[in-house]
Design a protein around this motif. Structure first.
Motif, PDB file in Angstrom:
ATOM      1  N   UNK A 416     -46.276  46.167-111.710  1.00 52.18           N
ATOM      2  CA  UNK A 416     -45.257  46.953-110.826  1.00 52.18           C
ATOM      3  C   UNK A 416     -44.479  47.539-112.202  1.00 52.18           C
ATOM      4  N   UNK A 417     -43.882  46.515-112.710  1.00 46.95           N
ATOM      5  CA  UNK A 417     -42.881  46.921-113.778  1.00 46.95           C
ATOM      6  C   UNK A 417     -43.642  47.588-114.656  1.00 46.95           C
ATOM      7  N   UNK A 418     -44.752  47.502-114.963  1.00 49.78           N
ATOM      8  CA  UNK A 418     -45.542  48.394-116.118  1.00 49.78           C
ATOM      9  C   UNK A 418     -45.669  49.763-115.623  1.00 49.78           C
ATOM     10  N   UNK A 419     -45.942  49.816-114.325  1.00 49.10           N
ATOM     11  CA  UNK A 419     -46.109  50.987-113.533  1.00 49.10           C
ATOM     12  C   UNK A 419     -44.704  51.893-113.705  1.00 49.10           C
ATOM     13  N   UNK A 420     -43.751  51.193-113.409  1.00 56.09           N
ATOM     14  CA  UNK A 420     -42.444  51.851-113.393  1.00 56.09           C
ATOM     15  C   UNK A 420     -42.173  52.418-114.823  1.00 56.09           C
ATOM     16  N   UNK A 421     -42.371  51.421-115.763  1.00 57.35           N
ATOM     17  CA  UNK A 421     -42.328  51.913-117.161  1.00 57.35           C
ATOM     18  C   UNK A 421     -43.124  53.169-117.509  1.00 57.35           C
ATOM     19  N   UNK A 515     -48.849  43.841-123.493  1.00 58.97           N
ATOM     20  CA  UNK A 515     -49.031  44.804-124.619  1.00 58.97           C
ATOM     21  C   UNK A 515     -48.740  46.125-123.847  1.00 58.97           C
ATOM     22  N   UNK A 516     -49.281  46.470-122.780  1.00 64.27           N
ATOM     23  CA  UNK A 516     -48.646  47.768-121.937  1.00 64.27           C
ATOM     24  C   UNK A 516     -47.266  48.090-122.184  1.00 64.27           C
ATOM     25  N   UNK A 517     -46.689  47.040-121.636  1.00 64.38           N
ATOM     26  CA  UNK A 517     -45.057  46.832-121.772  1.00 64.38           C
ATOM     27  C   UNK A 517     -44.583  47.229-123.130  1.00 64.38           C
ATOM     28  N   UNK A 518     -45.155  46.742-124.158  1.00 59.58           N
ATOM     29  CA  UNK A 518     -44.650  46.835-125.526  1.00 59.58           C
ATOM     30  C   UNK A 518     -44.767  48.261-125.697  1.00 59.58           C
ATOM     31  N   UNK A 588     -51.459  56.588-112.944  1.00 60.90           N
ATOM     32  CA  UNK A 588     -52.174  56.526-111.669  1.00 60.90           C
ATOM     33  C   UNK A 588     -53.184  55.338-111.914  1.00 60.90           C
ATOM     34  N   UNK A 589     -53.848  54.886-112.816  1.00 61.22           N
ATOM     35  CA  UNK A 589     -54.555  53.736-113.015  1.00 61.22           C
ATOM     36  C   UNK A 589     -53.948  52.314-112.578  1.00 61.22           C
ATOM     37  N   UNK A 590     -52.658  52.301-113.150  1.00 60.19           N
ATOM     38  CA  UNK A 590     -51.674  51.144-113.203  1.00 60.19           C
ATOM     39  C   UNK A 590     -51.120  51.221-111.646  1.00 60.19           C
TER      40      UNK A 590
END
Length: 607
Positions: A416-421, A515-518, A588-590
């Motif tokens: 969820x956080x990654x999607x937001x980022x 990694x996605x977040x970074x 969208x995938x996230x």
């Protein structure tokens, strides 16, 4: 006893047990009972024959007695020339004939196969001579000795036939009775001789010798009579020896032997001897009655023995039947115990107790069922162990599932956080695209101004150089953004793979999410740098415009550089659009991955 019979049933074959307990004893009992019953039946038949024979003997004793009386009368009748006993002789003969009829009737009752029948028949045939002798005596054509001899032969034959019945346990009594009969017969002969002497009134030497001989024979027979150790015989002898009739006969014998015969009356002599003979006859009848009583007792004993044998056989038959029935009941009880234990085992009670096994086929069945019970118990224990292990594994799986749910929740939060980022990065990229569009507009205006201001082209060259440097930086930033897009694509792919495997293993997805977040952070920073550089480029463009306006001479060169800048900005714009589209897809995938993780987490919580 019951335990002993159970042991027999469980250790020996059923056929052997039932033969041993029921069949063999029954067969042996039947064999022995048959043998003894046959023997007792033969004894019974023999005793019956003896009873019939002694019935004839009883009649024979009376017949002998009456023949002895008739013999004495006939001798006296012949000696007196027909004067003595002429009136009484016919009556005596009638008595004898009546007894002969009874004798023949009793003889007909004896079984035809009996050995006694033929013997008595010989006596009966011999008595046929009696009728002939009577005719001779009536005609007084016979001598005294001849008449006495005929009677004596008949009497001796009858006594001999009685003696023939001396068999088994009755031989002593029969022999003693026969000895008594012969002593009495000798007394009858002595009576005939004494009556003849009294009739003639003289004593010859032959008569004396005859009297002495007859007296000696009597003593011999009486001595033989009392030699048997029997109280009845001793009592009978004592009665004869001490009787008044015996004393009178002994005195009369002494008188005759002394020669004093002149005053003797034949009838008195005959009567004195007849009194003693009658005494002896009564004792004879008592002996015969005792013999018949003994036979009757023997008959009762034989019948009782036969009855006891048959009763014993029946009791043995009943006992064997009871034993067989008891064995059958015990065997049925054992089978019932086996069936009951088997039913309890079928119902799940593997502690059911079976009868103790022995060595026969029934025991093999018990052992087989016991082995089946033990193996079933072992299989149940093994199955329980497996179930326990499965329960432990299920508990471990439940614990792992709960932990997986927690990890999934954390992953969902991270996604969820990654999607937001990612969404923020996409927004930033879109802003960058807008700014690039604005820059593109500004470049067009600059191209117009360059065409108009040819003077400042030369001055704009340096500004454009600086712009070129800024563009180079923008290019590197764009490369970074492109790299971010590429890696983001890879991470998105890895995220899909990890999402597919998240049902069992969720640790790899955390790394991907990190990694996605970074990369998202780096993309944000890169977007900031792009924005800054674009702003600097805009300021430089403004400076270049001023210079172009001031320097009309350099307009052509600025125009040439502006065209190149416009082309570069268009390229950056296209790349920014592509990056924006890629970021949209990643976003969208996230979001979809986040929804899937939420659904998976909800399903695990429900399980």
């Amino acid at each position: 006893m019951r335990r002993f019979l159970r042991g027999i049933i469980l250790n020996y074959s059923a056929l052997a047990v039932f033969l041993l307990v029921g069949g063999v004893p029954l067969i042996l009992a039947a064999v022995y009972a048959g043998m003894f019953a046959l023997d007792r039946t033969n004894d019974l038949e023999r005793v019956h024959n003896l009873g019939d024979a002694y019935e004839v003997s009883s009649i024979s004793v009376n017949l002998i007695h009456e023949l002895q009386v008739e013999r004495g009368m006939s001798a006296t009748y012949l000696a007196s020339g027909g004067t003595e006993f002429s009136s009484r002789l016919d009556g005596q003969r009638a008595k004898v004939d009546a007894l002969r009829a009874d004798f023949e009737l009793a003889l007909s009752a004896i079984h035809s196969d009996s050995p006694f029948r033929s013997a008595f028949e010989q006596s009966n045939d011999l008595m046929a001579l009696l009728d002939k002798e009577r005719g001779i005596i009536s005609e007084s054509s016979a001598t005294v000795s001849e008449a006495v001899s005929v009677y004596t032969d008949i009497i001796e034959q009858l006594i001999h036939q009685i003696d023939m019945t001396a068999v088994d346990d009755f031989s002593s009594l029969v022999h003693a009775t026969v000895a008594f009969l012969r002593a009495k017969d000798s007394m009858g002969l002595e009576r005939a001789a004494a009556a003849r002497i009294a009739t003639l009134g003289e004593l010859t030497d032959a008569d004396m010798r005859r009297l002495v001989t007859l007296a000696t024979v009597q003593d011999m027979y009486f001595a033989d009579f009392v030699r048997y150790d029997d109280d009845l015989l001793q009592s009978a002898y004592d009665r004869v020896d001490k009787a008044f009739e015996t004393v009178k006969v002994l005195r009369l014998r002494e008188r005759i032997l002394s020669g004093d015969v002149e005053n003797l009356r034949p009838v008195s002599v005959f009567a004195d001897y007849t009194s003693r003979i009658n005494l002896l006859h009564r004792i004879e009848l008592e002996l015969v009655d005792s013999l018949q009583t003994s036979v009757s007792a023997k008959l009762v004993e034989t019948r009782g023995s036969l009855f006891r044998i048959l009763t014993l056989f029946v009791v043995t038959l009943i006992f064997c039947g009871i034993m067989v029935w008891g064995l059958g009941r015990i065997k049925a009880g054992i089978l019932s115990e086996i069936v009951s234990a088997s039913k309890r085992m079928i119902d799940g009670d593997l502690d059911a107790k079976l009868p103790k096994a022995g060595r026969n086929q029934l025991s093999d069945v018990i052992r087989t069922i016991a082995i089946f019970r033990d193996r079933t118990r072992e299989a149940q224990a093994a199955m329980q162990a497996v179930l326990d292990k499965e329960a432990e594994a299920l508990a471990s799986l439940r614990e792992a599932t709960e932990k997986g749910n927690e990890r999934s929740a954390r992953i969902a939060q991270d996604l969820e956080r990654t999607a937001q980022s990612t969404e923020q990065l996409a927004q930033s990229v879109q802003n960058a695209v807008a700014n690039t569009d604005m820059a593109n507009g500004f470049a067009g205006e600059m191209r117009v101004k360059a065409n108009e201001g040819t003077k400042v082209v030369n001055d704009a060259i340096e500004a454009m150089g600086r712009i070129r440097n800024a563009s180079d930086k923008i290019t590197s930033i764009i490369k970074i953004i492109d790299e971010i897009a590429f890696q983001t694509n890879l991470l998105a792919l890895n995220a899909r793979v990890e999402a597919a495997r998240a049902g069992h293993v969720g640790r790899g997805f955390a790394v991907v999410a990190t990694e996605v977040q970074q990369l998202a952070a780096r993309s944000a920073r890169a977007a900031g740098d792009v924005s800054t550089l674009i702003e600097e480029a805009a300021r430089e463009v403004q400076t270049g415009v001023k210079i172009v306006e001031a320097s009309g001479d350099t307009l052509a060169e600025i125009s040439f550089g502006a065209n190149e800048i416009a082309q570069l900005i268009e390229t950056v714009t296209d790349m920014s659009r592509q990056q924006s589209e890629a970021l949209d897809e990643i976003n969208q995938a996230t979001n979809r991955l986040d929804e899937e993780m939420r659904t998976l987490s909800s399903g695990r919580s429900a399980a």
